[in-house]
Design an enzyme around this catalytic site. Structure first.
Site, PDB file in Angstrom:
ATOM      1  N   ASP A   1       0.835  -1.203   0.000  1.00 58.06           N
ATOM      2  CA  ASP A   1       0.000   0.000   0.000  1.00 58.06           C
ATOM      3  C   ASP A   1       0.872   1.256   0.000  1.00 58.06           C
ATOM      4  O   ASP A   1       1.992   1.250   0.514  1.00 58.06           O
ATOM      5  CB  ASP A   1      -0.893  -0.032   1.252  1.00 58.06           C
TER       6      ASP A   1
ATOM      7  N   HIS B   1       2.702   3.147  -8.888  1.00 57.80           N
ATOM      8  CA  HIS B   1       2.499   1.718  -9.158  1.00 57.80           C
ATOM      9  C   HIS B   1       3.710   1.138  -9.890  1.00 57.80           C
ATOM     10  O   HIS B   1       4.119   0.017  -9.646  1.00 57.80           O
ATOM     11  CB  HIS B   1       1.230   1.502  -9.999  1.00 57.80           C
TER      12      HIS B   1
ATOM     13  N   LEU C   1      10.359 -20.953  -4.554  1.00 57.67           N
ATOM     14  CA  LEU C   1       9.368 -20.014  -4.024  1.00 57.67           C
ATOM     15  C   LEU C   1       8.108 -19.976  -4.892  1.00 57.67           C
ATOM     16  O   LEU C   1       8.198 -19.896  -6.116  1.00 57.67           O
ATOM     17  CB  LEU C   1       9.995 -18.609  -3.996  1.00 57.67           C
TER      18      LEU C   1
HETATM   19  C1  FPP Z   1      -2.175   0.222  -3.241  1.00 60.73           C
HETATM   20  O1  FPP Z   1      -1.642   1.512  -3.226  1.00 60.73           O
HETATM   21  C2  FPP Z   1      -1.595  -0.525  -4.328  1.00 60.73           C
HETATM   22  C3  FPP Z   1      -2.288  -1.078  -5.360  1.00 60.73           C
HETATM   23  C4  FPP Z   1      -3.743  -1.034  -5.478  1.00 60.73           C
HETATM   24  C5  FPP Z   1      -1.577  -1.757  -6.451  1.00 60.73           C
HETATM   25  C6  FPP Z   1      -0.430  -2.575  -6.009  1.00 60.73           C
HETATM   26  C7  FPP Z   1       0.369  -2.934  -7.169  1.00 60.73           C
HETATM   27  C8  FPP Z   1       1.717  -2.933  -7.198  1.00 60.73           C
HETATM   28  C9  FPP Z   1       2.560  -2.612  -6.048  1.00 60.73           C
HETATM   29  C10 FPP Z   1       2.428  -3.343  -8.392  1.00 60.73           C
HETATM   30  C11 FPP Z   1       2.080  -4.767  -8.657  1.00 60.73           C
HETATM   31  C12 FPP Z   1       2.993  -5.414  -9.497  1.00 60.73           C
HETATM   32  C13 FPP Z   1       2.703  -6.477 -10.228  1.00 60.73           C
HETATM   33  C14 FPP Z   1       3.808  -7.215 -10.781  1.00 60.73           C
HETATM   34  C15 FPP Z   1       1.343  -6.925 -10.554  1.00 60.73           C
HETATM   35  P1  FPP Z   1      -2.604   2.743  -3.434  1.00 60.73           P
HETATM   36  O2  FPP Z   1      -2.674   3.045  -4.878  1.00 60.73           O
HETATM   37  O3  FPP Z   1      -3.930   2.466  -2.795  1.00 60.73           O
HETATM   38  O4  FPP Z   1      -1.834   3.843  -2.648  1.00 60.73           O
HETATM   39  P2  FPP Z   1      -2.464   5.049  -1.820  1.00 60.73           P
HETATM   40  O5  FPP Z   1      -3.223   4.436  -0.674  1.00 60.73           O
HETATM   41  O6  FPP Z   1      -1.269   5.813  -1.371  1.00 60.73           O
HETATM   42  O7  FPP Z   1      -3.332   5.827  -2.758  1.00 60.73           O
END
Ligand code: FPP
Length: 258
Positions: free
Chosen positions: A38, A55, A149
């Site tokens: 997050d 992201h 893994l």
């Molecule tokens: C939450 O942060 C994150 C997500 C909804 C997406 C997570 C995805 C990645 C870390 C990349 C994934 C990689 C692959 C390989 C699929 P947020 O956007 O809710 O952050 P915020 O709370 O600060 O707005």
């Protein structure tokens, strides 16, 4: 008491930035680690960048943590990459998130193959775009013989959806005579979830200071240790990961016993 005291003492002695692989007891590494990644949006906002930049940076961190997990002998790493609730985001952000598996696997699949990592996906795959499915199907096929893994992406995953689907299937199997109602117990129910052949997570990590589960593995996390950090996912580094594991190893897991 003694435990709490030594924990405080150790905290003073070892700052987060000094945690390394050497601090980990390799004989009791959590077998299954689940992570709620997050804070990507906030990371980008702090830098005046669009949310998708967060992201993208977060994707690079996935690679680092997969490598670190593999090196210390973690058996399963489950990453919450897209929740059933994430469809509510602006279309452009959803589209970008749906392209990330392709980008990630496009860059790193060959390395994952040689590192003996097995890629899996848990979630409602029916709603995923064809291009996302193509990328993950290829990765699952190319790595299915790997026995190192397990990298388990939770993609379009929601725990309540998973539980309801499991219940529906149990009812069907009961009605068609495959199951007897007396067979239904915790173990059997686990087999009807998307994590069916995986042991429950031992450790849950959530980044960015949020302290909630957000519909993630509600059944499977019943006895997991929870570890939260203020660090935003794109800033999360190996030393943060090692810190989580060291703190996990200091806790006494009793599973309801004494
Ligand atoms: C939450 O942060 C994150 C997500 C909804 C997406 C997570 C995805 C990645 C870390 C990349 C994934 C990689 C692959 C390989 C699929 P947020 O956007 O809710 O952050 P915020 O709370 O600060 O707005």
């Amino acid at each position: 008491m003694l435990d709490k005291f030594s924990l405080r003492k150790n905290k003073k002695e070892v700052g987060a930035s000094t945690y390394s692989k050497e601090h980990i007891d390799l004989s009791s590494v959590p077998s299954h680690i689940a992570i709620i990644m997050d804070g990507n949006g906030r990371w980008a906002k702090k830098r005046g960048l669009p949310r998708i930049a967060g992201h993208h940076e977060g994707m690079k961190v996935v690679r680092k943590i997969v490598k670190a997990s593999n090196e210390i002998g973690v058996k399963v790493l489950t990453l919450y990459a897209f929740s059933t609730e994430n469809w509510k985001r602006p279309q452009s952000e959803v589209d970008y998130l749906m392209k990330l598996p392709e980008e990630f696997l496009g860059s790193f699949l060959p390395e994952l193959v040689t590192e003996n990592v097995q890629v899996r996906v848990m979630g409602n795959k029916e709603q995923l775009p064809a291009h996302t499915m193509r990328a993950i199907n290829k990765a699952m096929i190319d790595t299915k013989e790997n026995d190192g893994l397990i990298l388990n992406f939770a993609l379009n995953y929601g725990s309540r959806f998973e539980i309801i689907e499991g219940i529906k299937q149990i009812i069907k199997d009961t009605n068609n005579g495959k199951l007897n109602i007396n067979d239904i117990n915790e173990e059997l129910f686990s087999e009807y979830l998307m994590s069916a052949d995986l042991a429950d997570p031992d450790l849950l990590i959530r980044t960015s200071g949020e302290v909630r589960l957000s519909n993630f593995m509600l059944w499977q996390l019943a006895y997991a240790e929870f570890w939260f950090t203020e660090v935003l996912w794109p800033d999360f580094e190996e030393n943060n990961f090692y810190q989580a594991i060291v703190e996990y190893q200091r806790r006494g897991r009793r599973f309801g016993g004494i």
